[in-house]
Each structure stands twice: as C-alpha cells, then as structure tokens.
Design a protein around this motif. Structure first.
Motif, short mmCIF file in Angstrom:
data_model
loop_
_atom_site.label_atom_id
_atom_site.label_comp_id
_atom_site.label_asym_id
_atom_site.label_seq_id
_atom_site.Cartn_x
_atom_site.Cartn_y
_atom_site.Cartn_z
N TYR A 1 0.56 -1.22 0.04
CA TYR A 1 0.03 -0.30 0.23
C TYR A 1 0.91 1.46 0.14
O TYR A 1 1.66 1.53 0.46
CB TYR A 1 -1.02 0.03 1.55
N VAL A 2 1.12 2.21 -1.09
CA VAL A 2 2.03 3.02 -1.06
C VAL A 2 0.85 4.46 -1.51
O VAL A 2 0.15 4.36 -2.42
CB VAL A 2 2.33 2.94 -2.62
N VAL A 3 1.00 5.44 -0.70
CA VAL A 3 0.43 6.66 -0.82
C VAL A 3 1.51 7.38 -1.66
O VAL A 3 2.43 7.41 -1.16
CB VAL A 3 0.27 7.22 0.56
N LYS A 4 0.76 8.16 -2.48
CA LYS A 4 1.18 8.62 -4.21
C LYS A 4 2.28 10.14 -2.82
O LYS A 4 0.98 10.82 -2.28
CB LYS A 4 0.11 8.98 -4.73
N PRO A 5 3.04 10.87 -2.65
CA PRO A 5 3.16 11.65 -2.65
C PRO A 5 2.74 13.07 -3.64
O PRO A 5 2.73 12.60 -4.81
CB PRO A 5 5.16 11.97 -2.65
N ILE A 6 2.85 14.15 -2.64
CA ILE A 6 2.19 15.46 -3.10
C ILE A 6 3.24 15.85 -4.26
O ILE A 6 3.12 16.31 -5.26
CB ILE A 6 1.58 16.23 -2.47
N ASP A 7 4.33 15.92 -4.09
CA ASP A 7 5.68 16.78 -4.02
C ASP A 7 6.23 15.75 -5.22
O ASP A 7 6.39 14.31 -5.19
CB ASP A 7 7.21 16.68 -3.05
N PHE A 8 6.24 16.58 -6.69
CA PHE A 8 6.52 15.99 -7.55
C PHE A 8 8.36 15.02 -7.59
O PHE A 8 7.53 13.84 -8.07
CB PHE A 8 6.81 16.56 -9.22
N HIS A 9 9.33 15.15 -7.03
CA HIS A 9 10.44 14.52 -7.04
C HIS A 9 9.96 13.47 -6.34
O HIS A 9 10.91 12.17 -5.88
CB HIS A 9 11.99 15.35 -6.48
N GLU A 10 9.65 13.48 -4.87
CA GLU A 10 9.03 12.30 -3.95
C GLU A 10 8.06 11.40 -4.83
O GLU A 10 8.54 10.42 -4.95
CB GLU A 10 8.56 12.88 -2.90
N PHE A 11 7.31 11.80 -5.59
CA PHE A 11 6.56 11.03 -6.00
C PHE A 11 7.73 10.34 -6.88
O PHE A 11 7.61 8.78 -7.20
CB PHE A 11 5.88 11.49 -6.84
N VAL A 12 8.58 11.14 -8.15
CA VAL A 12 8.83 9.84 -9.36
C VAL A 12 9.77 9.06 -8.29
O VAL A 12 9.93 7.58 -8.83
CB VAL A 12 9.77 10.64 -9.91
N ASP A 13 10.23 9.83 -7.03
CA ASP A 13 11.53 8.66 -6.10
C ASP A 13 10.76 7.47 -6.33
O ASP A 13 11.32 5.87 -5.80
CB ASP A 13 11.94 8.98 -5.29
N VAL A 14 9.30 7.46 -5.69
CA VAL A 14 8.62 6.79 -5.38
C VAL A 14 8.38 5.83 -5.95
O VAL A 14 8.60 4.09 -6.19
CB VAL A 14 7.05 7.22 -4.25
N ILE A 15 8.31 6.00 -7.42
CA ILE A 15 7.42 5.10 -8.12
C ILE A 15 8.85 4.42 -8.42
O ILE A 15 8.96 3.27 -9.25
CB ILE A 15 7.29 6.11 -9.42
N LYS A 16 10.05 5.46 -8.92
CA LYS A 16 10.89 3.99 -8.81
C LYS A 16 11.45 3.02 -8.34
O LYS A 16 11.27 1.85 -8.65
CB LYS A 16 12.43 5.10 -9.13
N GLN A 17 11.11 3.30 -6.57
CA GLN A 17 11.53 2.02 -5.70
C GLN A 17 10.03 0.93 -5.98
O GLN A 17 10.67 0.25 -5.67
CB GLN A 17 11.25 3.26 -4.64
N VAL A 18 9.63 1.69 -6.18
CA VAL A 18 8.01 0.72 -6.78
C VAL A 18 8.51 -0.27 -7.95
O VAL A 18 8.61 -1.54 -7.19
CB VAL A 18 7.16 1.49 -6.77
N GLY A 19 8.52 0.08 -9.21
CA GLY A 19 9.03 -0.65 -9.92
C GLY A 19 10.04 -1.01 -9.69
O GLY A 19 10.35 -2.34 -10.25
N LEU A 20 11.18 -0.62 -9.06
CA LEU A 20 12.97 -1.84 -9.16
C LEU A 20 12.22 -3.22 -8.51
O LEU A 20 12.62 -4.11 -8.68
CB LEU A 20 13.20 -0.53 -8.24
N PHE A 21 11.62 -2.74 -7.46
CA PHE A 21 11.07 -3.78 -5.90
C PHE A 21 10.34 -4.79 -7.29
O PHE A 21 10.19 -6.04 -6.66
CB PHE A 21 10.04 -3.53 -4.42
N TRP A 22 9.01 -4.14 -7.41
CA TRP A 22 7.88 -5.27 -8.35
C TRP A 22 8.38 -5.94 -9.36
O TRP A 22 7.97 -7.33 -9.90
CB TRP A 22 6.92 -4.44 -8.31
#
Length: 154
Positions: free
Chosen positions: A117-138
């Motif tokens: 369960y991942v909450v989308k960050p509001i900040d653009f750079h945080e959002f991109v970083d979260v997606i990178k981490q999610v994509g890398l793992f899964w």
C-alpha cells in the motif's frame, strides 16, 4: 547477452498526470519492458480476463498490478476482491498506489490481499522517487509467481 524476460506491468489509474509521471519514471529507470495502462476498474478486469478490446492481447499475467483505489465504474477495492477470489489471478502481486491515507482503506486493502500500500506523494520529485522504488522492487527484485512471465525458448 540474452534478452531479459518480459516483465509486463498493469497500471490501473484514471489520473492522466499520474499516468504520465509513472510511465516516465518506469521508463527512465528501465524498470519494465511493457506497461499496460487502463483508466478504470472495468478496463482492468477486461484486460486480465481478455475480454472486449483486450480479447487478442498477449497471453500471461502482468508481473504486478499497480492499482489506484478511486476509479470510475469499478473501484480498486472491487477489482482486488475479484482478482484475489479467482485462482487464475490470486497470485498476481497488487500494489495499491493511492492518495488515500485513510486507515480504514489501508486496513481493508490488506484484508483483501494487497501486497503493498503506497501513498502517492504530493511533491513531484518524491512521487518520481517512490515510483522508481516501487518499480525496482516489483518489476526487478521481486521473484514473480510462476506463470506470470512468458516461457522463452532457450
């Protein structure tokens, strides 16, 4: 060097801005060979069950489903309920990618079988970083369930 196995991601997201950010992040980081984007829960189920416009799609399940909760037609929780009840799809990892920080949503998603369960960050750079981490793992680190990757003649 041999071609890596196809790692298809199903992105279920109705926000065009979020779709663009997610696709750019996954692409820039080379985290998926193919990302299939559907805009509502009904399209997601049609894709997985190979119905309607998806009748002729490539066989095999995605390596992960990135699922928004607040969707038109059929919401994310209903999609998850159907997938986790069906033996053909039960093992597909589902990552809920949502703006909801509501504890009842979080609890319900895990009760339904969400893998993350991942909450989308509001900040653009945080959002991109979260997606990178999610994509890398899964799409790279995680070992997908059997049958999610097409067999490749060796």
């Amino acid at each position: 060097m041999p071609e890596p196995d196809m790692r298809r991601v199903l992105l279920v997201e109705d926000s065009s801005n979020d779709v663009e950010l997610i696709l750019n992040s996954l692409s820039e980081n080379h985290l998926a060979n193919e990302v299939v984007v559907v805009r509502d829960g009904e399209e997601a189920l049609n894709y997985l069950y190979r119905r309607g416009v998806f009748k002729m799609r490539m066989e095999g399940n995605p390596v992960v489903v990135l699922l928004d909760l607040k969707l038109p037609k059929i919401n994310g929780m209903e999609v998850m309920t159907q997938l986790k009840a069906d033996p053909a799809f039960r093992l597909i990892p589902i990552v809920v990618l949502t703006s909801s920080r509501e504890e009842p949503d979080l609890l319900r998603c895990y009760e339904l079988g969400a893998n993350a369960y991942v909450v989308k960050p509001i900040d653009f750079h945080e959002f991109v970083d979260v997606i990178k981490q999610v994509g890398l793992f899964w799409a790279v680190v995680n070992q997908p369930p059997p049958g999610s990757l097409p067999s490749i003649a060796r």
